[in-house]
Design a protein around this motif. Structure first.
Motif, PDB file in Angstrom:
ATOM      1  N   SER A 124       0.982  -1.118  -0.057  1.00  0.00           N
ATOM      2  CA  SER A 124      -0.206  -0.068   0.088  1.00  0.00           C
ATOM      3  C   SER A 124       0.795   1.257   0.114  1.00  0.00           C
ATOM      4  O   SER A 124       1.696   1.475   0.847  1.00  0.00           O
ATOM      5  CB  SER A 124      -1.000  -0.072   1.262  1.00  0.00           C
ATOM      6  OG  SER A 124      -1.638   1.069   1.607  1.00  0.00           O
ATOM      7  N   SER A 166      -1.021   6.918  -3.849  1.00  0.00           N
ATOM      8  CA  SER A 166      -0.937   6.184  -5.168  1.00  0.00           C
ATOM      9  C   SER A 166      -1.599   4.709  -5.042  1.00  0.00           C
ATOM     10  O   SER A 166      -1.999   4.269  -3.858  1.00  0.00           O
ATOM     11  CB  SER A 166       0.193   6.000  -5.640  1.00  0.00           C
ATOM     12  OG  SER A 166       1.264   5.220  -4.863  1.00  0.00           O
ATOM     13  N   LYS A 167      -1.743   4.073  -6.196  1.00  0.00           N
ATOM     14  CA  LYS A 167      -2.327   2.826  -6.199  1.00  0.00           C
ATOM     15  C   LYS A 167      -1.783   1.816  -5.718  1.00  0.00           C
ATOM     16  O   LYS A 167      -0.312   1.879  -5.552  1.00  0.00           O
ATOM     17  CB  LYS A 167      -2.718   2.433  -7.575  1.00  0.00           C
ATOM     18  CG  LYS A 167      -3.764   3.219  -8.310  1.00  0.00           C
ATOM     19  CD  LYS A 167      -4.113   2.783  -9.688  1.00  0.00           C
ATOM     20  CE  LYS A 167      -5.052   3.736 -10.244  1.00  0.00           C
ATOM     21  NZ  LYS A 167      -5.502   2.956 -11.683  1.00  0.00           N
ATOM     22  N   ALA A 168      -2.147   0.708  -4.863  1.00  0.00           N
ATOM     23  CA  ALA A 168      -1.548  -0.253  -4.202  1.00  0.00           C
ATOM     24  C   ALA A 168      -0.952  -1.179  -5.265  1.00  0.00           C
ATOM     25  O   ALA A 168      -1.505  -1.394  -6.384  1.00  0.00           O
ATOM     26  CB  ALA A 168      -2.383  -0.938  -3.282  1.00  0.00           C
ATOM     27  N   THR A 169       0.029  -2.062  -5.199  1.00  0.00           N
ATOM     28  CA  THR A 169       0.800  -2.911  -5.583  1.00  0.00           C
ATOM     29  C   THR A 169       0.203  -4.199  -5.390  1.00  0.00           C
ATOM     30  O   THR A 169       0.518  -4.506  -4.348  1.00  0.00           O
ATOM     31  CB  THR A 169       2.137  -2.773  -5.847  1.00  0.00           C
ATOM     32  OG1 THR A 169       2.811  -1.372  -6.230  1.00  0.00           O
ATOM     33  CG2 THR A 169       2.638  -3.726  -6.772  1.00  0.00           C
ATOM     34  N   TYR A 170      -0.402  -5.240  -6.093  1.00  0.00           N
ATOM     35  CA  TYR A 170      -0.899  -6.255  -5.621  1.00  0.00           C
ATOM     36  C   TYR A 170      -0.022  -7.465  -6.046  1.00  0.00           C
ATOM     37  O   TYR A 170       0.734  -7.478  -7.032  1.00  0.00           O
ATOM     38  CB  TYR A 170      -2.217  -6.755  -6.072  1.00  0.00           C
ATOM     39  CG  TYR A 170      -3.355  -5.720  -5.736  1.00  0.00           C
ATOM     40  CD1 TYR A 170      -3.602  -4.387  -6.114  1.00  0.00           C
ATOM     41  CD2 TYR A 170      -4.088  -6.168  -4.561  1.00  0.00           C
ATOM     42  CE1 TYR A 170      -4.494  -3.532  -5.398  1.00  0.00           C
ATOM     43  CE2 TYR A 170      -4.890  -5.326  -3.796  1.00  0.00           C
ATOM     44  CZ  TYR A 170      -5.255  -4.262  -4.380  1.00  0.00           C
ATOM     45  OH  TYR A 170      -6.123  -3.172  -3.920  1.00  0.00           O
ATOM     46  N   LYS A 219      -7.328  -7.394  -6.997  1.00  0.00           N
ATOM     47  CA  LYS A 219      -7.414  -6.198  -6.551  1.00  0.00           C
ATOM     48  C   LYS A 219      -8.710  -5.654  -6.467  1.00  0.00           C
ATOM     49  O   LYS A 219      -9.053  -4.612  -5.724  1.00  0.00           O
ATOM     50  CB  LYS A 219      -6.638  -5.317  -7.847  1.00  0.00           C
ATOM     51  CG  LYS A 219      -7.075  -5.056  -9.070  1.00  0.00           C
ATOM     52  CD  LYS A 219      -6.160  -4.184  -9.647  1.00  0.00           C
ATOM     53  CE  LYS A 219      -6.802  -3.965 -11.274  1.00  0.00           C
ATOM     54  NZ  LYS A 219      -6.002  -3.108 -12.171  1.00  0.00           N
ATOM     55  N   ASP A 220      -9.777  -6.025  -7.319  1.00  0.00           N
ATOM     56  CA  ASP A 220     -11.219  -5.505  -7.231  1.00  0.00           C
ATOM     57  C   ASP A 220     -11.715  -6.287  -6.061  1.00  0.00           C
ATOM     58  O   ASP A 220     -12.834  -5.731  -5.564  1.00  0.00           O
ATOM     59  CB  ASP A 220     -11.759  -6.189  -8.275  1.00  0.00           C
ATOM     60  CG  ASP A 220     -11.448  -5.129  -9.572  1.00  0.00           C
ATOM     61  OD1 ASP A 220     -11.367  -5.746 -10.867  1.00  0.00           O
ATOM     62  OD2 ASP A 220     -10.882  -3.927  -9.433  1.00  0.00           O
ATOM     63  N   LEU A 275      -9.672  -4.306  -1.858  1.00  0.00           N
ATOM     64  CA  LEU A 275      -9.404  -2.829  -1.988  1.00  0.00           C
ATOM     65  C   LEU A 275      -8.473  -2.209  -0.960  1.00  0.00           C
ATOM     66  O   LEU A 275      -8.986  -2.476   0.267  1.00  0.00           O
ATOM     67  CB  LEU A 275     -10.735  -2.035  -2.200  1.00  0.00           C
ATOM     68  CG  LEU A 275     -11.703  -2.586  -3.237  1.00  0.00           C
ATOM     69  CD1 LEU A 275     -13.181  -1.636  -3.168  1.00  0.00           C
ATOM     70  CD2 LEU A 275     -11.291  -2.472  -4.540  1.00  0.00           C
ATOM     71  N   ASN A 287      -6.872   1.410   0.407  1.00  0.00           N
ATOM     72  CA  ASN A 287      -6.887   2.633   0.189  1.00  0.00           C
ATOM     73  C   ASN A 287      -5.478   3.236   1.279  1.00  0.00           C
ATOM     74  O   ASN A 287      -5.911   2.970   2.530  1.00  0.00           O
ATOM     75  CB  ASN A 287      -8.148   3.345   0.570  1.00  0.00           C
ATOM     76  CG  ASN A 287      -7.901   4.868   0.295  1.00  0.00           C
ATOM     77  OD1 ASN A 287      -7.834   5.475   1.215  1.00  0.00           O
ATOM     78  ND2 ASN A 287      -8.373   5.349  -0.504  1.00  0.00           N
ATOM     79  N   SER A 311      -3.880   3.109   6.389  1.00  0.00           N
ATOM     80  CA  SER A 311      -4.154   2.168   5.104  1.00  0.00           C
ATOM     81  C   SER A 311      -5.316   1.299   5.557  1.00  0.00           C
ATOM     82  O   SER A 311      -5.365   0.761   6.523  1.00  0.00           O
ATOM     83  CB  SER A 311      -2.979   1.274   4.730  1.00  0.00           C
ATOM     84  OG  SER A 311      -3.265   0.465   3.739  1.00  0.00           O
TER      85      SER A 311
END
Lengths: 111, 118
Positions: B50, B54-58, B64-65, B68, B70, B77
């Motif tokens: 996280s 910016s966007k998280a890296t999975y 990722k959907d 979620l 944030n 986080s």
């Protein structure tokens, strides 16, 4: 992170010294060795970290031979409360690098 | 020392509902936090990294959907398990790195959240 190999499980009686060895043949020059402890239903807790030779704190000692391809966590006079899973991790402290856990060693302390 | 607070410590939810887990760094700022999942008798498995703002890296294989993440501030986080199913039942653990920490890479872990989906 360098791959590590530890015994899956160990048993010990209360009051004994327990030594858990971790193999990390591919350790890099700048890698440190860190051990974590995890109790059931809790997050891991830092125990000790070292780079070479010997490190000691109030909880444990960490022995690292000259070639650094292995390390041994030593827990003096274990008690029932030391029953936990112990993880050895090897790697470089880097800002966005997560810790990657191996299988760990499940230590059971018997009365 | 650095403290990471994770809430709730346990939650039971019905299948199909969503659950939010919070991870807070209490006495330090964390631009990066990590989320792990742990099944019984298994090791911690990294789910995602996280990143604040910016966007998280999975990790590979983590939807990722469905999970979620944030990271809206330097101390918080959240992981939301959407449309939870029984197979999502697990122990979720967050970790934050205190860049000012010494002696342990600066990584501190939360106490974990036991999620049970019924």
């Amino acid at each position: 992170l360098a791959k590590t190999t530890q015994p899956i499980s160990m048993d010990s009686y209360e009051g004994q010294e327990v030594n858990i060895t971790c193999s990390h043949n591919n350790i890099a020059t700048n890698d440190y060795i860190t051990w974590y402890q995890q109790f059931p239903s809790q997050g891991p807790r830092f125990i000790i970290q070292g780079y070479k030779t010997k490190v000691t704190n109030e909880v444990a000692s960490l022995f690292i031979p000259a070639d650094r391809k292995s390390s041994t966590l030593s827990l003096p006079r274990v008690s029932l409360s030391d029953t936990a899973v112990y993880y050895c991790l090897v790697g470089l402290n880097s800002g966005n690098t997560p810790l990657v856990f191996g299988k760990g060693t499940r230590l059971s302390v018997i009365a | 020392g650095a403290v990471v607070s994770q809430h709730p410590s346990w939650v039971i939810c019905k299948s199909g509902t969503s659950v939010k887990i919070e991870c807070r760094s209490l006495d330090f700022q964390a631009t990066t936090m990590f989320w792990y999942r742990q099944f019984p008798k298994q090791s911690l498995m990294l789910m995602a990294t996280s990143n604040e703002g910016s966007k998280a890296t999975y990790e590979q294989g983590v939807e990722k959907d469905k999970f979620l993440i944030n990271h809206a501030s330097l101390t918080l986080s959240t992981l939301t398990v959407t449309s939870a199913h029984p197979e999502d039942s697990s122990f979720y653990i967050c970790s934050a790195r205190n860049t000012g920490g010494a002696g342990n890479y600066g990584y501190t872990f939360g106490s974990g959240t036991r999620l049970t989906v019924v």
